[in-house]
Design an enzyme around this catalytic site. Structure first.
Site, PDB file in Angstrom:
ATOM      1  N   SER A  90      50.852  -1.718 -86.289  1.00  0.00           N
ATOM      2  CA  SER A  90      52.256  -1.766 -86.680  1.00  0.00           C
ATOM      3  C   SER A  90      52.575  -0.639 -87.671  1.00  0.00           C
ATOM      4  O   SER A  90      52.424   0.537 -87.335  1.00  0.00           O
ATOM      5  CB  SER A  90      52.583  -3.144 -87.253  1.00  0.00           C
ATOM      6  OG  SER A  90      53.973  -3.330 -87.365  1.00  0.00           O
ATOM      7  N   ASP A 218      53.937  -9.552 -78.002  1.00  0.00           N
ATOM      8  CA  ASP A 218      54.441  -8.898 -79.210  1.00  0.00           C
ATOM      9  C   ASP A 218      55.945  -9.141 -79.307  1.00  0.00           C
ATOM     10  O   ASP A 218      56.722  -8.673 -78.475  1.00  0.00           O
ATOM     11  CB  ASP A 218      54.146  -7.405 -79.140  1.00  0.00           C
ATOM     12  CG  ASP A 218      54.453  -6.672 -80.438  1.00  0.00           C
ATOM     13  OD1 ASP A 218      55.185  -7.222 -81.278  1.00  0.00           O
ATOM     14  OD2 ASP A 218      53.954  -5.539 -80.598  1.00  0.00           O
ATOM     15  N   HIS A 248      51.572  -9.671 -82.082  1.00  0.00           N
ATOM     16  CA  HIS A 248      51.713  -8.407 -82.792  1.00  0.00           C
ATOM     17  C   HIS A 248      50.493  -8.034 -83.632  1.00  0.00           C
ATOM     18  O   HIS A 248      50.235  -6.852 -83.865  1.00  0.00           O
ATOM     19  CB  HIS A 248      52.947  -8.490 -83.689  1.00  0.00           C
ATOM     20  CG  HIS A 248      53.322  -7.198 -84.338  1.00  0.00           C
ATOM     21  ND1 HIS A 248      53.667  -6.075 -83.614  1.00  0.00           N
ATOM     22  CD2 HIS A 248      53.399  -6.847 -85.656  1.00  0.00           C
ATOM     23  CE1 HIS A 248      53.945  -5.093 -84.452  1.00  0.00           C
ATOM     24  NE2 HIS A 248      53.789  -5.523 -85.691  1.00  0.00           N
TER      25      HIS A 248
END
Length: 279
Positions: A90, A218, A248
């Site tokens: 991320s 996700d 995620h």
């Protein structure tokens, strides 16, 4: 006094840098990091980035991926690492690409990376809106602490942004996530700065071997719109791995699987140890 934690630093061998997501800390690597180090082939370093719970002070309200990379780069210099195999999830993926642009990456693995947009891409504003929309939940969690996980439906709400099924992360991991998210000093600074800046615009110029890991469940960067920019802009030589059923932050749901795919990719780009060369 600001809480500080020492980075995860384990093993010996090829240098591997692990970077965590927004609102999180190095604790998301607490299982995968030792698995890499235990191979005996990798020296693992996982810091908590500036402005996050346990990390250094950012020193500014105008925090962005470049400033986060500055902090990490200084730590690499202190370790004597000119380059490293960089893995980022991320926000950590966005910072990883910034470090690659500076010539610090031997290889780069982006796990559900952020920054996959241009100045006016709808996905950027969608992402910021999601995090701002979660503000009231973060405030409630800050007031109640980990006890909030005992409320009805609280576990499902807590796991929606990070995992596929509600039973993905362990209770201990969820407690860590709540503590880290509710004490992240970079929350508003990063969101505001993200609104004013473009994302990763030079992906076609990436020189290091790239592995892009996309997660089916996700909900932060949902397929296809959340990762189209990477798929269209990265060099054709980049490897794309899709993880079915995972969210995620897949390290919290399937650490063995994540460690395995990292080891396989790294081994392809690491010269064999002298003792492993026949004859």
């Amino acid at each position: 006094m600001t809480f500080r934690r020492d980075p995860i630093h384990l093993g010996s061998g090829e240098p591997v840098l692990l970077l965590h997501p927004f609102l999180c800390s190095q604790q998301v690597w607490s299982t995968v990091g030792p698995k890499l180090a235990d191979t005996g082939r990798f020296e693992v370093f996982a810091p908590t980035m500036a402005g996050h719970h346990g990390g250094p002070e950012a020193g500014t309200w105008f925090l962005n991926s470049e400033l986060l990379a500055d902090h990490v780069e200084r730590q690499l210099d202190e370790l004597g690492w000119d380059t490293a195999h960089i893995v980022g999830n991320s926000l950590g993926g966005w910072v990883a690409f910034e470090l690659e642009r500076r010539g610090r990456a031997r290889t780069l693995t982006g796990i559900a990376p952020a920054g996959g947009w241009s100045q006016w891409s709808p996905v950027k504003f969608e992402t910021v809106a999601k995090f701002l929309g979660g503000g009231p939940v973060l405030l409630a969690a800050r007031l109640l602490g980990p006890r909030i996980l005992g409320l009805p439906f609280a576990r499902r709400i807590a796991t929606l942004p990070v995992s596929g099924p509600a039973d993905g992360p362990t209770q201990a991991d969820l407690v860590n996530l709540v503590e880290d998210a509710t004490h992240c000093r970079a929350y508003f600074a990063l969101l505001v700065k993200t609104l004013t800046l473009p994302g990763l615009l030079e992906l076609a110029d990436v020189q290091a071997p790239v592995q892009l890991v996309l997660c089916e469940k996700d909900r932060v960067f949902p397929t296809p719109r959340g990762n189209r920019h990477f798929l269209e802009q990265l060099p054709d030589t980049s490897r794309v791995v899709r993880l079915d059923g995972l969210g995620h932050i897949p390290m919290l749901e399937a650490p063995d699987l994540v460690a395995e795919l990292l080891i396989d990719f790294l081994d392809e780009h690491v010269p064999p140890h002298r003792s492993e060369i026949p004859g």
